[in-house]
Design an enzyme around this catalytic site. Sequence first.
Site, mmCIF file in Angstrom:
data_model
loop_
_atom_site.group_PDB
_atom_site.id
_atom_site.type_symbol
_atom_site.label_atom_id
_atom_site.label_comp_id
_atom_site.label_asym_id
_atom_site.label_seq_id
_atom_site.Cartn_x
_atom_site.Cartn_y
_atom_site.Cartn_z
ATOM 1 N N GLN A 148 -7.629 -2.223 0.563
ATOM 2 C CA GLN A 148 -6.420 -2.177 -0.274
ATOM 3 C C GLN A 148 -6.618 -1.367 -1.546
ATOM 4 O OE1 GLN A 148 -3.454 -3.052 0.455
ATOM 5 N NE2 GLN A 148 -3.813 -4.257 2.309
ATOM 6 N N CYS A 206 -1.233 -10.654 8.749
ATOM 7 C CA CYS A 206 -1.967 -11.368 9.795
ATOM 8 C C CYS A 206 -1.670 -12.857 9.754
ATOM 9 C CB CYS A 206 -3.467 -11.174 9.653
ATOM 10 S SG CYS A 206 -3.883 -9.461 9.449
HETATM 11 N N1 PLP Z 1 -9.084 -5.784 4.998
HETATM 12 C C1 PLP Z 1 -8.005 -5.856 4.202
HETATM 13 C C2 PLP Z 1 -8.158 -6.287 2.780
HETATM 14 C C3 PLP Z 1 -6.741 -5.522 4.714
HETATM 15 O O1 PLP Z 1 -5.670 -5.605 3.929
HETATM 16 C C4 PLP Z 1 -6.629 -5.125 6.082
HETATM 17 C C5 PLP Z 1 -5.301 -4.825 6.671
HETATM 18 O O2 PLP Z 1 -4.330 -5.459 6.410
HETATM 19 C C6 PLP Z 1 -7.794 -5.064 6.856
HETATM 20 C C7 PLP Z 1 -8.989 -5.388 6.273
HETATM 21 C C8 PLP Z 1 -7.737 -4.610 8.296
HETATM 22 O O3 PLP Z 1 -7.512 -3.243 8.342
HETATM 23 P P1 PLP Z 1 -7.123 -2.448 9.677
HETATM 24 O O4 PLP Z 1 -5.659 -2.584 9.825
HETATM 25 O O5 PLP Z 1 -7.535 -1.037 9.410
HETATM 26 O O6 PLP Z 1 -7.920 -3.042 10.783
#
Ligand code: PLP
Length: 373
Positions: free
Chosen positions: A178, A321
Amino acid sequence: MIYLDYNATTPVDANVLAAMLPYFSEKFGNAASSTHLPGMQAKDAVEIARAQVAQTLHCETQEVIFTSGSTEAINLAIKGVFALYQSKGNHIVTVKTEHKAVLDTCAYLEKKGASVTYLPVDEHGQINLQELETAITEKTILVAIMFANNETGVLHPIADIASIVHRKNSIFFCDATQAVGKIPMEVRSLGIDMLCLSAHKFYGPKGIGALYVSRKNPRVQLEPILHGGGHERGWRSGTLNVPSIVGLGKACSEIKIENALAENHIYLEQRLIELLGDKIRINGAAANRLPNTSNITFPFKAVDFIRHTKNKLSVATGSACTSAQNLPSHVLTAMQLSKEQAEKSIRFSIGKYTTKKELDETIQLIEEVYQLT
Ligand code: PLP
């Protein structure tokens, strides 16, 4: 439709799309085919993109490994260190408010013999550095702490964390998914040993990201999780996704840390405070935060707000999520919000296309729902 969910994902920038398009059909080569021109063209494009990512992070090009995004990079970093450093110890330190990609990977490793400490946070989402220092033992092989929280925007003091981790002779992995694109990122001077980023959070395509792995002081080693072909110096096998890698590189080169983002973000919060005063709570307000994220607890339920505004406004309740799972946000409950308060919390995350007019319309919608309750 007003889109205020830039922390979930961002639209692909027109320049990024234009840079990617030739690599689908016209320049379709496999970057691993070194015997002909199309292959070499693809390889050159990949290496330019690698340099663009390295420039954004202020690291060396050989320290950048392309992955399918942050989730994969997180899995590679955490599982990769655990597999290789087990002879030194089995202990990992992380924080209760990390993204599920970190928490679920740690939970998986607990089943494989890891011992994991989940540090608590205070009501503002901040860790206690003394607690971090005490938690790290001679068995600690990895400390995984995010740069910026996806739900609240709360920033951790990364340079201070890195110096504690190094003093205790461990490795520091930072999920900067982020933060990249929103605030400057200098991995070397901050003391970060491994870091992940994801293009779709900063106007690049979905399904592509990178893991930075330090090659000196310390030189971090990883056990790969994908085998076959030995791409990416053996750490991530699989034919490279050239158009997306080109898009990631271009998105990196297009990053501009703009004041307008912070100005709009402050405008939204100030207007809401004027309107609703102490009937709202800005989560993490006392902490340093990203210049685009406001997580606010209202006197009405987030689901009622979403129902009222569904066709006009895109916002999130908790992270994308956790909202799929329909559970109260683990981030907000770790910050000592009750289940009821968490259910009244909404995340507004603005981006480079957000206008003041859109924010005014959003405030109007909030007022309408408030009047109904
Ligand atoms: N880490 C954080 C802090 C995130 O906000 C996200 C996505 O929402 C992820 C990891 C996962 O990223 P990706 O969508 O590239 O798998």
